[in-house]
Design a protein around this motif. Structure first.
Motif, PDB file in Angstrom:
ATOM      1  N   PHE A 125      12.975   8.023   3.462  1.00  0.00           N
ATOM      2  CA  PHE A 125      11.873   7.390   4.184  1.00  0.00           C
ATOM      3  C   PHE A 125      12.437   6.526   5.306  1.00  0.00           C
ATOM      4  O   PHE A 125      13.630   6.195   5.316  1.00  0.00           O
ATOM      5  N   VAL A 126      11.584   6.202   6.253  1.00  0.00           N
ATOM      6  CA  VAL A 126      11.946   5.291   7.343  1.00  0.00           C
ATOM      7  C   VAL A 126      11.262   3.960   7.064  1.00  0.00           C
ATOM      8  O   VAL A 126      10.031   3.878   7.069  1.00  0.00           O
ATOM      9  N   PRO A 127      12.032   2.914   6.787  1.00  0.00           N
ATOM     10  CA  PRO A 127      11.423   1.628   6.434  1.00  0.00           C
ATOM     11  C   PRO A 127      10.583   1.062   7.577  1.00  0.00           C
ATOM     12  O   PRO A 127      10.932   1.193   8.751  1.00  0.00           O
ATOM     13  N   ASP A 128       9.488   0.448   7.207  1.00  0.00           N
ATOM     14  CA  ASP A 128       8.644  -0.245   8.172  1.00  0.00           C
ATOM     15  C   ASP A 128       9.237  -1.638   8.392  1.00  0.00           C
ATOM     16  O   ASP A 128       9.321  -2.433   7.450  1.00  0.00           O
ATOM     17  N   PRO A 129       9.652  -1.959   9.620  1.00  0.00           N
ATOM     18  CA  PRO A 129      10.274  -3.272   9.875  1.00  0.00           C
ATOM     19  C   PRO A 129       9.397  -4.448   9.460  1.00  0.00           C
ATOM     20  O   PRO A 129       9.909  -5.473   8.998  1.00  0.00           O
ATOM     21  N   LEU A 130       8.087  -4.305   9.613  1.00  0.00           N
ATOM     22  CA  LEU A 130       7.192  -5.403   9.243  1.00  0.00           C
ATOM     23  C   LEU A 130       7.188  -5.614   7.728  1.00  0.00           C
ATOM     24  O   LEU A 130       7.170  -6.755   7.249  1.00  0.00           O
ATOM     25  N   GLU A 131       7.210  -4.514   6.971  1.00  0.00           N
ATOM     26  CA  GLU A 131       7.253  -4.631   5.512  1.00  0.00           C
ATOM     27  C   GLU A 131       8.560  -5.277   5.063  1.00  0.00           C
ATOM     28  O   GLU A 131       8.573  -6.123   4.162  1.00  0.00           O
ATOM     29  N   VAL A 132       9.654  -4.876   5.701  1.00  0.00           N
ATOM     30  CA  VAL A 132      10.954  -5.459   5.359  1.00  0.00           C
ATOM     31  C   VAL A 132      10.967  -6.944   5.687  1.00  0.00           C
ATOM     32  O   VAL A 132      11.456  -7.770   4.904  1.00  0.00           O
ATOM     33  N   GLN A 133      10.425  -7.295   6.842  1.00  0.00           N
ATOM     34  CA  GLN A 133      10.411  -8.696   7.247  1.00  0.00           C
ATOM     35  C   GLN A 133       9.586  -9.546   6.291  1.00  0.00           C
ATOM     36  O   GLN A 133       9.967 -10.676   5.954  1.00  0.00           O
ATOM     37  N   ARG A 134       8.458  -9.004   5.832  1.00  0.00           N
ATOM     38  CA  ARG A 134       7.641  -9.745   4.863  1.00  0.00           C
ATOM     39  C   ARG A 134       8.426  -9.987   3.575  1.00  0.00           C
ATOM     40  O   ARG A 134       8.332 -11.057   2.974  1.00  0.00           O
ATOM     41  N   PHE A 135       9.201  -8.985   3.171  1.00  0.00           N
ATOM     42  CA  PHE A 135      10.019  -9.155   1.971  1.00  0.00           C
ATOM     43  C   PHE A 135      11.058 -10.254   2.186  1.00  0.00           C
ATOM     44  O   PHE A 135      11.249 -11.122   1.329  1.00  0.00           O
ATOM     45  N   VAL A 136      11.730 -10.214   3.330  1.00  0.00           N
ATOM     46  CA  VAL A 136      12.766 -11.210   3.632  1.00  0.00           C
ATOM     47  C   VAL A 136      12.178 -12.619   3.636  1.00  0.00           C
ATOM     48  O   VAL A 136      12.815 -13.578   3.186  1.00  0.00           O
ATOM     49  N   LEU A 137      10.955 -12.737   4.104  1.00  0.00           N
ATOM     50  CA  LEU A 137      10.294 -14.045   4.167  1.00  0.00           C
ATOM     51  C   LEU A 137       9.614 -14.421   2.850  1.00  0.00           C
ATOM     52  O   LEU A 137       8.933 -15.444   2.774  1.00  0.00           O
ATOM     53  N   ALA A 138       9.805 -13.581   1.825  1.00  0.00           N
ATOM     54  CA  ALA A 138       9.226 -13.832   0.496  1.00  0.00           C
ATOM     55  C   ALA A 138       7.707 -13.888   0.533  1.00  0.00           C
ATOM     56  O   ALA A 138       7.079 -14.649  -0.205  1.00  0.00           O
ATOM     57  N   GLN A 139       7.118 -13.066   1.392  1.00  0.00           N
ATOM     58  CA  GLN A 139       5.662 -12.990   1.486  1.00  0.00           C
ATOM     59  C   GLN A 139       5.181 -11.780   0.682  1.00  0.00           C
ATOM     60  O   GLN A 139       5.012 -10.683   1.207  1.00  0.00           O
ATOM     61  N   ALA A 140       4.996 -11.991  -0.605  1.00  0.00           N
ATOM     62  CA  ALA A 140       4.603 -10.894  -1.488  1.00  0.00           C
ATOM     63  C   ALA A 140       3.224 -10.366  -1.120  1.00  0.00           C
ATOM     64  O   ALA A 140       2.296 -11.138  -0.862  1.00  0.00           O
ATOM     65  N   SER A 141       3.088  -9.050  -1.114  1.00  0.00           N
ATOM     66  CA  SER A 141       1.804  -8.432  -0.779  1.00  0.00           C
ATOM     67  C   SER A 141       0.855  -8.410  -1.966  1.00  0.00           C
ATOM     68  O   SER A 141      -0.356  -8.328  -1.808  1.00  0.00           O
ATOM     69  N   GLY A 142       1.426  -8.455  -3.170  1.00  0.00           N
ATOM     70  CA  GLY A 142       0.623  -8.275  -4.368  1.00  0.00           C
ATOM     71  C   GLY A 142       0.451  -6.795  -4.674  1.00  0.00           C
ATOM     72  O   GLY A 142       0.804  -5.926  -3.870  1.00  0.00           O
TER      73      GLY A 142
END
Length: 285
Positions: A125-142
Motif C-alpha cells: 500500500f501507499v501510506p497516506d501522509p495525513l494518516e501517518v502525521q496524525r499517528f505521529v501526533l498521537a491523534q487517535a482516530s478511534g
C-alpha cells in the motif's frame, strides 16, 4: 470416512481433562457453570477459549487424517489417539503439524520460484501522509470501518480479541493500529482476509530482515530504537506487535514508528509476507 466410534475416541482423548458440567443442571445453571469454569481456567476465559479452539482444530486434523491420510492405518490411529490424550502429547502433535505445514509451504514456494523468477513485489500500500502525521501526533482516530470489519470476523469473535477495547485505535486505509498496555499492535486488512494465523512467523522474519542489516536485507537497514521489542502478533491476534512500554509516549519513538516503520518498512514487508514465493533466509526464521 472416519466412523462415529473414531470421532468419539478422538473427542474423549482430546477433552478428557476439560471440566464437564454436572448432570441435572437447568439451562441457566449450565450457562452459569460454563462461565465460572472459563473464569477459573488457568489463564482465564481467554485461555479457555483458545484451548477449546485449538483442541477442536486438532479434532478436525486427526479425523481428516483418519479418512484419507496416514491415520487410515489402525495402528497409527491408535498411537495418535494415545498421544493426544495428554497435554504433552497434544503439544508434540501440534509441533508435528506445524513443522509439516512449514515444510509443505517451503516446498510450494521453491516450486513457484522454479516456475518463474521472483522479483521484489510492489509495496502492499501507499501510506497516506495525513494518516501517518496524525499517528505521529498521537491523534487517535478511534474505531472505524477497518476495525469493524476485523471485529466482525468469526475467528476474532471466537477468541474474543476485541472484547476488551484497546486504549487507542488509529485507523488507516490499509488497516489499523492499536495502542494498548504499552504495545502497538498492527492489523493489516489483506492479512486478516487471508488468515492471520498463517503469517505470524513470516512477519517476524520480514521485520528482522529489514532492521538487522543482514546481507539479504536492504542496503540501508532501519534499526529499531533500542526501547522497542518486536514480537509475533499471537497475543493480540495481529500481524505483529511492537512492545514499547513507557516509550509509547516518547515523541521520538512515535515518530520513528510512524515515519519510518509505518510509512516505509511496513508496506514493503507486508508485500513480501503475502507473496508466498518470497523465501526468507534461514537466519531470520
Amino acid at each position: 470416512m472416519a466412523s462415529d466410534l473414531d470421532t468419539v475416541r478422538v473427542l474423549r482423548a482430546l477433552f478428557n481433562d476439560m471440566p464437564r458440567a454436572p448432570q441435572g443442571l437447568t439451562h441457566l445453571e449450565t450457562m452459569a457453570w460454563i462461565k465460572q469454569s472459563m473464569n477459573d481456567f488457568e489463564g482465564g476465559d481467554m485461555a479457555y477459549t483458545i484451548e477449546h479452539i485449538t483442541r477442536n482444530a486438532m479434532l478436525d486434523i486427526v479425523l481428516r487424517m483418519r479418512e484419507d491420510g496416514p491415520l487410515a492405518d489402525d495402528a497409527a490411529f491408535d498411537e495418535i489417539v494415545a498421544l493426544i490424550s495428554t497435554k504433552e502429547g497434544r503439544s508434540t502433535f501440534m509441533d508435528r503439524c506445524i513443522q509439516a505445514q512449514k515444510s509443505n509451504a517451503v516446498t510450494e514456494r521453491l516450486l513457484a520460484r522454479v516456475q518463474r523468477p521472483w522479483t521484489e513485489p510492489e509495496p502492499l500500500f501507499v501510506p497516506d501522509p495525513l494518516e501517518v502525521q496524525r499517528f505521529v501526533l498521537a491523534q487517535a482516530s478511534g474505531p472505524g470501518p477497518m476495525y469493524a470489519e476485523y471485529g466482525a470476523r468469526e475467528d476474532v469473535r471466537q477468541i474474543g480479541v476485541l472484547e476488551q477495547p484497546p486504549e487507542q485505535v488509529h485507523e488507516f486505509a490499509w488497516g489499523f493500529v492499536t495502542e494498548d498496555q504499552g504495545d502497538w499492535n498492527f492489523y493489516l486488512a489483506e492479512v486478516w482476509r487471508q488468515g492471520t494465523v498463517g503469517y505470524f512467523e513470516r512477519f517476524l522474519s520480514a521485520v528482522q530482515l529489514e532492521t538487522t542489516g543482514l546481507p539479504e536485507g536492504p542496503a540501508a537497514a532501519s534499526p529499531m530504537p533500542a526501547c522497542l521489542t518486536l514480537d509475533v502478533g499471537i497475543g493480540a491476534f495481529s500481524s505483529l506487535t511492537l512492545h514499547a512500554g513507557a516509550s509509547l509516549a516518547d515523541p521520538d519513538v512515535r515518530r520513528w514508528v510512524g515515519e519510518v516503520f509505518i510509512a516505509g518498512l511496513l508496506p514493503r514487508m507486508a508485500a513480501r509476507v503475502l507473496d508466498e514465493r518470497c523465501d526468507f533466509p534461514e537466519r531470520v526464521q
